[in-house]
Design a protein around this motif. Structure first.
Motif: not given
Ligand code: FAD
Ligand code: AMP
Lengths: 318, 263
Positions: A206-207, A283, A204, A263-264, A231-232, A260, A245, A269
């Motif tokens: 994320g930003r 991350n 997945s 992704i935070s 995704c987020s 992930a 999402w 989420h």
């Protein structure tokens, strides 16, 4: 006290799931299960008897072709008059939720949103479990006054097998109010076709991804793992890079492995991935919450970690 | 000149809320309260509409003793005035009762063109108050709004539904609920934070909006029996290695040995 159950969803699959649970509730209360169909040129109202609907109430007319909350509310109130429900089940789609709240206000009764479980207690009250605090907790709530209205998300209850049931079709005569909200344009959306809910492995985005093209790295990883790509919310709703999402307001998944990337791990989420068997995070921020809720994580730049991981997995999996 | 009422609820700061490891119940006492995230976006929407024309933004909240402080943020962002309904007898009432109180307050404020709130509050996730208010006030509702413009006595909005984006037009007054994508709320400047304290804030109890707290409370029919965080038991192993290749190899090894790749 015998109580009838009335079920409605504009989403046929979800309606059938509601009928399964509705039958169980109606049987235990000695009442009757009824369903409401609203639309234009409805041809398959007979089908619902197979799922236990005794009376299928039908509001059919050109004014119902598209969902309008005021028109559908008018139909709903007629259906309530015609079937005297003690419990009203409505599919928790976006349209279903706004309709449920509006019907509840019109009937001056309570409503419980997105119920995951439903039970009648000794006093005949309806008890449910539902998510609260952005999805981080489960609340047990009781509705103390009939008609009890609840909305139910997709897949909370299993669809029953069709049976031999017989029922009648009752045509509702609804006068549709002049629509106050005028729809001037409908822009169809593309729907993600992947069956994320059933996927055993999901990777997945994320930003942390800086550009749409960069998702190629994730797709390559997905291929090595035989995974689906998720995704987020911002990746879909803000950037438009994907259709759906994952999370409290999106798809809720339960894979064996969820990976992930960038992704935070906000509560919204996290609420959608909680049922994953193994959670893995990549991350670069060591303080990101996703590390707190993962089984394995790497603190690092996904742009270097992912290629290395792809290589390592290829070697291992041959 | 548009007069816009924004509905705001203060809730516990969800990023600071902890769970008691023994009881698994959330600990909300002593946690800072903030305006629910979507309500902030509703407020930002109202302020932008005001800025694009002329008008007034009135914040309205049914809350408790901490609401006044939480609403300073709304005044700092650009709301012109705040009204708070704070009545201990109303603590813990459901969405039905809440909307009855808000309806009475909205009518007392009066003379509005638009009421804006969030799709849902993030603590209750109930998504009911806006449609309920539309029903009680007999006004059109425009929910799931991600874009909005005001025209002469009317509004145009884009609604974000599962399968379509619906572009709609409706005459004012109307009731609107926004989704997250509508905007990013502004962060107020220090000067505006200072100014906020001087903006008018009025506090009412149920009686002040013409209601009997007992009657409203008696009409509330949904009650929360218990709230619990589900058990999460994660290994929380952070892989550390000298090189990215080593870390990746260790992660690959871990994934394979968990047996989750077998089909
Ligand atoms: C009502 C409501 C419902 C919502 N529902 C959902 C939902 O269902 N699902 C959902 O996902 N969100 C939802 N949200 C949004 C949610 O609050 C967050 O905004 C969102 O989850 C953040 O997405 P993100 O983690 O991709 O982005 P961010 O929070 O911006 O996180 C990006 C992360 O990437 C990391 N990163 C950056 N660059 C790199 C790099 N090169 N390598 C590695 N890591 C990097 C950063 O450290 C950061 O932790 C909802 C919000 C609201 C208000
Ligand atoms: N106590 C409250 N005071 C003011 N506005 C509220 C309150 N509760 C809900 N609202 C508004 O109604 C919206 C939907 O809330 P809910 O139905 O609780 O999910 C919120 O986003 C707010 O805009």
């Amino acid at each position: 006290m015998a109580q009838n159950v009335l079920a409605f969803s504009e989403d046929r699959e979800l309606l059938i799931q509601l009928l399964g649970k509705g039958k169980e509730l109606a049987d235990s209360l000695g009442g009757e299960l009824n369903a409401l169909l609203v639309g234009s040129n409805i041809s398959d109202s007979g089908e619902l008897a197979q799922y236990g609907s005794k009376k299928t109430l039908v509001a059919d007319g050109p004014g119902f072709e598209h969902f309008s909350v005021e028109a559908y509310k008018a139909a709903f109130l007629k259906a309530v008059e015609a079937s005297d429900p003690g419990i009203i089940l409505i599919g928790a789609t976006k349209r279903g939720k706004e309709l449920a709240a509006r019907v509840a206000a019109a009937l001056d009764t309570g409503c419980m949103t997105e119920c995951m479980t439903l039970e009648v207690d000794e006093e005949g009250n309806l008890v449910s479990e539902r998510l609260t605090y952005a999805g981080s907790t489960i609340a047990t709530e009781v509705s103390r006054r009939a008609p009890h209205i609840v909305t139910i998300p997709s897949r909370a209850f299993e669809a029953p097998e069709p049976g031999e049931g017989v029922g009648e079709i009752v045509t509702l005569d609804v006068s549709i109010p002049e629509p106050r909200v005028k729809v001037v344009e409908r822009r169809e959306k593309t729907k993600g076709d992947v069956d994320l809910e059933g996927a055993p492995i999901i990777v997945s985005a994320g930003r942390g991804f800086k550009a749409k093209e960069d998702l190629k790295i994730l797709e390559e990883l997905a291929e090595v793992l035989g995974a689906k790509v998720g995704c987020s919310r911002p990746i879909s709703a803000d950037m438009g890079w994907m259709d759906d999402w994952i999370g409290i307001s999106g798809r809720k998944v339960s894979p064996k492995l969820y990976l992930a990337c960038g992704i935070s791990g906000t509560i919204q989420h996290a609420a959608g991935i909680r049922n994953s068997q193994i959670l893995v995070a990549i991350n670069e921020d060591e303080n990101a919450n996703i590390h707190e809720i993962s089984d394995y994580s790497i603190v690092g730049d996904l742009y270097t970690v992912l290629p290395a991981l792809i290589k390592a997995l290829k070697e291992k999996l041959g | 000149m548009a007069r816009i009422i924004v509905l705001l609820k203060d809730i516990v700061d969800l990023t600071e809320m902890k769970v008691d490891p023994e009881t698994r119940q959330p600990v909300t006492e002593g946690v800072k309260r903030r305006i629910s995230e979507l309500d902030k976006r509703a407020l930002e929407t109202a302020i932008q509409l005001k800025e694009s024309g002329e008008g007034e933004v009135i914040a309205l909240s049914m809350g408790g003793s901490g609401t006044r402080v939480a609403l300073l943020a709304a005044l700092a962002m650009g709301a012109d005035a705040a009204y708070i309904i704070n009545d201990e007898a109303l603590a813990g009432v459901d969405a039905l009762a809440t909307s009855k109180v808000l309806k009475a307050a909205v009518e007392k404020i009066g003379d509005y063109d638009l009421i804006i709130g969030g799709e849902m509050t993030l603590d209750s996730l109930s998504a009911q108050v806006i449609p309920r208010l539309a029903e009680l006030l007999d006004l059109p509702q425009v929910t799931y709004v991600k874009e909005i413009e005001l025209g002469e006595g009317a509004l145009r909005a884009v609604r974000d539904l599962e399968d379509v984006d619906e572009v709609v037009e409706v005459d004012l007054p109307a009731v609107v609920a926004v989704v997250r994508e509508v905007n990013e709320p502004r962060i107020p400047s220090l000067m505006n934070i200072m100014k906020a304290k001087r903006k008018p804030t009025e506090e009412w109890d149920a009686e002040a909006v013409g209601l009997s707290a007992e009657e409203v409370k008696a009409s509330s029919s949904v009650e929360i029996l218990n709230v619990m965080a589900p058990k999460v038991d994660r290994k929380r192993i952070v892989i550390k290695a000298d090189t990215v290749e080593d870390a990746a190899a260790q992660l690959a090894e871990a994934i394979v040995s968990e047996g989750v790749l077998e089909r």
